[in-house]
Write a protein that holds these residues in place. Structure first.
Motif, PDB file in Angstrom:
ATOM      1  N   ALA A 125      36.838  41.284  33.181  1.00 59.87           N
ATOM      2  CA  ALA A 125      35.611  41.560  33.054  1.00 59.87           C
ATOM      3  C   ALA A 125      34.523  40.641  32.751  1.00 59.87           C
ATOM      4  O   ALA A 125      33.342  40.930  33.320  1.00 59.87           O
ATOM      5  CB  ALA A 125      35.565  42.473  31.818  1.00 59.87           C
ATOM      6  N   ALA A 126      34.830  39.451  32.357  1.00 60.87           N
ATOM      7  CA  ALA A 126      33.714  38.353  32.539  1.00 60.87           C
ATOM      8  C   ALA A 126      33.715  37.666  33.549  1.00 60.87           C
ATOM      9  O   ALA A 126      32.853  36.469  33.636  1.00 60.87           O
ATOM     10  CB  ALA A 126      34.037  37.582  31.116  1.00 60.87           C
ATOM     11  N   GLY A 127      34.582  37.876  34.698  1.00 58.83           N
ATOM     12  CA  GLY A 127      34.561  37.119  35.677  1.00 58.83           C
ATOM     13  C   GLY A 127      35.332  35.861  36.041  1.00 58.83           C
ATOM     14  O   GLY A 127      35.489  35.212  36.717  1.00 58.83           O
ATOM     15  N   GLY A 128      36.118  35.466  34.593  1.00 59.00           N
ATOM     16  CA  GLY A 128      37.276  34.353  34.850  1.00 59.00           C
ATOM     17  C   GLY A 128      38.307  34.565  35.429  1.00 59.00           C
ATOM     18  O   GLY A 128      38.888  33.728  35.943  1.00 59.00           O
ATOM     19  N   LEU A 129      38.927  35.798  35.342  1.00 58.16           N
ATOM     20  CA  LEU A 129      40.181  36.088  35.742  1.00 58.16           C
ATOM     21  C   LEU A 129      39.999  36.794  37.130  1.00 58.16           C
ATOM     22  O   LEU A 129      39.611  37.844  37.422  1.00 58.16           O
ATOM     23  CB  LEU A 129      41.081  36.921  34.880  1.00 58.16           C
ATOM     24  N   THR A 130      40.580  36.080  38.154  1.00 60.75           N
ATOM     25  CA  THR A 130      40.637  36.605  39.548  1.00 60.75           C
ATOM     26  C   THR A 130      41.862  36.863  40.159  1.00 60.75           C
ATOM     27  O   THR A 130      42.025  37.638  41.133  1.00 60.75           O
ATOM     28  CB  THR A 130      39.825  35.619  40.385  1.00 60.75           C
ATOM     29  N   HIS A 131      42.841  36.264  39.698  1.00 53.76           N
ATOM     30  CA  HIS A 131      44.417  36.247  40.398  1.00 53.76           C
ATOM     31  C   HIS A 131      45.147  36.716  39.231  1.00 53.76           C
ATOM     32  O   HIS A 131      45.116  35.809  38.107  1.00 53.76           O
ATOM     33  CB  HIS A 131      44.619  35.117  41.169  1.00 53.76           C
ATOM     34  N   LEU A 132      46.208  37.280  39.280  1.00 53.43           N
ATOM     35  CA  LEU A 132      47.109  37.790  38.163  1.00 53.43           C
ATOM     36  C   LEU A 132      48.622  37.978  38.840  1.00 53.43           C
ATOM     37  O   LEU A 132      48.662  38.345  39.933  1.00 53.43           O
ATOM     38  CB  LEU A 132      46.913  39.017  37.320  1.00 53.43           C
ATOM     39  N   SER A 133      49.711  37.352  37.954  1.00 52.11           N
ATOM     40  CA  SER A 133      51.061  37.612  38.647  1.00 52.11           C
ATOM     41  C   SER A 133      51.403  38.930  38.509  1.00 52.11           C
ATOM     42  O   SER A 133      51.227  39.521  37.504  1.00 52.11           O
ATOM     43  CB  SER A 133      51.897  36.664  37.411  1.00 52.11           C
ATOM     44  N   GLY A 134      52.128  39.300  39.487  1.00 54.36           N
ATOM     45  CA  GLY A 134      52.661  40.731  39.716  1.00 54.36           C
ATOM     46  C   GLY A 134      52.292  41.516  40.897  1.00 54.36           C
ATOM     47  O   GLY A 134      51.884  40.820  41.856  1.00 54.36           O
ATOM     48  N   ARG A 135      52.451  42.515  41.124  1.00 54.32           N
ATOM     49  CA  ARG A 135      52.288  43.605  42.156  1.00 54.32           C
ATOM     50  C   ARG A 135      51.565  44.781  41.743  1.00 54.32           C
ATOM     51  O   ARG A 135      51.684  45.288  40.721  1.00 54.32           O
ATOM     52  CB  ARG A 135      53.669  44.022  42.680  1.00 54.32           C
ATOM     53  N   LEU A 136      50.699  45.488  42.740  1.00 52.31           N
ATOM     54  CA  LEU A 136      49.865  46.285  42.459  1.00 52.31           C
ATOM     55  C   LEU A 136      50.780  47.479  41.755  1.00 52.31           C
ATOM     56  O   LEU A 136      49.961  48.229  40.968  1.00 52.31           O
ATOM     57  CB  LEU A 136      49.108  46.618  43.839  1.00 52.31           C
ATOM     58  N   ASP A 137      51.883  47.781  42.529  1.00 48.18           N
ATOM     59  CA  ASP A 137      52.486  49.110  41.865  1.00 48.18           C
ATOM     60  C   ASP A 137      53.559  48.840  40.821  1.00 48.18           C
ATOM     61  O   ASP A 137      54.337  49.653  40.475  1.00 48.18           O
ATOM     62  CB  ASP A 137      53.324  49.674  43.275  1.00 48.18           C
ATOM     63  N   ASN A 138      53.442  47.652  40.297  1.00 47.28           N
ATOM     64  CA  ASN A 138      54.266  47.297  38.966  1.00 47.28           C
ATOM     65  C   ASN A 138      53.676  48.388  38.006  1.00 47.28           C
ATOM     66  O   ASN A 138      52.420  48.332  37.653  1.00 47.28           O
ATOM     67  CB  ASN A 138      54.291  46.012  38.593  1.00 47.28           C
ATOM     68  N   ARG A 139      54.690  48.987  37.138  1.00 46.63           N
ATOM     69  CA  ARG A 139      54.213  49.716  35.871  1.00 46.63           C
ATOM     70  C   ARG A 139      54.008  48.908  34.919  1.00 46.63           C
ATOM     71  O   ARG A 139      54.472  47.867  34.425  1.00 46.63           O
ATOM     72  CB  ARG A 139      55.269  50.718  35.573  1.00 46.63           C
ATOM     73  N   ILE A 140      52.798  49.271  34.114  1.00 45.69           N
ATOM     74  CA  ILE A 140      52.518  48.572  32.924  1.00 45.69           C
ATOM     75  C   ILE A 140      52.456  49.801  31.760  1.00 45.69           C
ATOM     76  O   ILE A 140      51.902  50.926  32.008  1.00 45.69           O
ATOM     77  CB  ILE A 140      51.153  47.915  33.064  1.00 45.69           C
TER      78      ILE A 140
END
Length: 462
Positions: free
Chosen positions: A268-283
């Motif tokens: 939300a603060a603009g610092g995180l742009t890339h994250l490990s994982g896949r779009l369809d992974n369940r959280i």
């Protein structure tokens, strides 16, 4: 086992987020137990009583409950001093624990970064020490133990509640592990400086080598094993990622920034742009009051004997994917953006990539900000140094949370559903924990994300 209204219940961890929610659920039910003992880390009874009134009963969870004042006046709600990490069963005969019929054990270190020699005594050895202390006092309690769903082997697409927890668990020697961790500390501290980062790195590396993502999940698994080897009647409650309340004490109730929230705020603060994982992974996310309700329901309906395990999880029947969560965060914070340095933060899409790429992106940003801070003139250096610290924290978070954002499994919850079916209609209404009933749009847009934003925008205390 004595009827509920004649029972004595010992609760641990009530100074923490989940423990407060459990206490609120216990106090919301009428009739209340005959006696509620709250184990609080304190040197003596007077110090425990101060912590009870200042840290527990002053919480938003308890201030609106009329049962609190009544039970205090009647001597039915009281604090018991003790330290689970160093509890001595030989001294328990002097404690008022001889009539305890049920334990709800919430106390734990929930950090993913604690060194092994600090987290093992509480998470692995603490539960069985508590059980042995109660036995020394003459109690044979039903032990409701809060573990974590991630103590299990999560490499399976469907993680069962029953059966062996993890194939590597039986071969582990927790005493030898603790001795090794203490030797690490001696070695690292002999070199001078802050030993914690290196000890945390070694602990995480050992946990991964054993088959768990971090020392938290590893020590929770060990705690289950040691407890179940000795307890006659045990319910293991395995929640997934615990977040803000759905209803009790109010929608959105949250104490501090919890597990997923640092990543939410970084995005939300603009610092995180890339994250490990896949779009369809369940959280897998669950509201804190649903976990608390499951704990109290388990206390109300103990198994006849032996072990019962319950997963409080949403991924099996009401899955939320990483892509859906990211879209919810983007939609909310575009509508209600954060303010940074007097400017509105506008965020784009969160991209899901490999772990190496995600950490690499965060580390590159960290280097860029650190260089800018080093080269900046004195008037602007302070703010840039703060940004550099935040960038370093983000790099660490991306690495620490990668094992969880890369997961794609569902947690079976048949035992939890069976427990709910055993409750009376009144208790089912008072203590709901059916995660299939969660409306993710409503929970995220109207409850959780507004609370996270409110906490982020609150003035800092100096």
């Amino acid at each position: 086992m004595a009827p509920w209204e004649d029972s004595t219940i010992l609760v641990t961890g009530t100074s923490g987020f989940l423990g407060k929610a459990v206490l609120a659920a216990l106090l919301a039910r009428d009739p209340a137990p005959r006696s509620l003992l709250l184990l609080l880390r304190a040197a003596d009874a007077a110090a425990a009583e101060r912590r009870l009134r200042e840290e527990v009963l002053a919480s938003e969870c308890c201030t609106s409950l009329p049962a609190v004042a009544r039970l205090l006046d009647q001597g039915r709600l009281r604090a018991v001093p003790g330290d689970l990490a160093a509890l001595d069963p030989a001294t328990a005969a002097d404690r008022a624990w001889g009539e305890v019929g049920t334990v709800i054990h919430c106390a734990a270190s929930v950090s993913f970064e604690d060194p092994l020699d600090e987290i093992l005594p509480l998470n692995a050895f603490g539960p069985v020490r508590l059980l042995e202390s109660l036995r020394a006092a003459g109690s044979r309690p039903h032990f409701v133990h809060v573990s974590t769903a991630y103590a299990a082997d999560c490499r399976r697409p469907l993680v069962p509640e029953d059966g062996p927890l993890h194939p590597a668990l039986a071969a582990l020697d927790p005493e030898a592990m603790l001795a090794e961790a203490r030797a690490w500390r001696q070695e690292v501290e002999a070199g001078g400086g802050d030993a914690t980062p290196e000890l945390a790195r070694r602990g995480r590396r050992r946990a991964v080598a054993c088959g768990w993502p971090d020392t938290y999940a590893l020590t929770k698994a060990l705690g289950e094993r040691l407890l179940c080897e000795r307890s006659e009647t045990t319910t293991i409650v395995r929640p997934t990622i615990i977040e803000s309340a759905l209803a009790r004490p109010r929608p959105g109730w949250l104490e501090g920034i919890k597990v997923a929230d640092p990543l939410i705020l970084a995005y939300a603060a603009g610092g995180l742009t890339h994250l490990s994982g896949r779009l369809d992974n369940r959280i897998d996310v669950v509201p804190v009051d649903q976990v608390a309700n499951a704990c109290v329901a388990a206390a109300l309906q103990p198994p006849e004997r032996g072990l019962r395990a319950l997963a409080v999880a949403s991924s099996g029947r009401n899955p939320l994917t990483l892509g859906e969560l990211a879209a919810q965060i983007k939609a909310y914070f575009r509508r209600e953006p954060l303010q940074r340095g007097g400017k509105t933060v506008t965020i784009g899409d969160l991209r899901f990539v490999s772990r190496r790429a995600a950490i690499g992106r965060a580390a590159a940003r960290q280097r860029l900000v650190a260089t800018a801070a080093a080269l900046a003139p004195p008037p602007s250096r302070r703010g840039l140094r703060r940004n550099a610290r935040l960038a370093a924290q983000l790099t660490r978070m991306v690495a620490i949370y990668a094992p969880y954002t890369e997961l794609d499994c569902a947690f079976e919850d048949a035992n939890a559903r069976q427990l709910a079916a055993q409750l009376s209609p009144a208790d089912r209404a008072l203590l709901p924990f059916d995660t299939a009933a969660l409306d993710w749009d409503d929970y995220l847009q109207e409850t959780h994300l507004p609370e996270v934003r409110r906490m982020a925008m609150a003035p800092r205390r100096h």
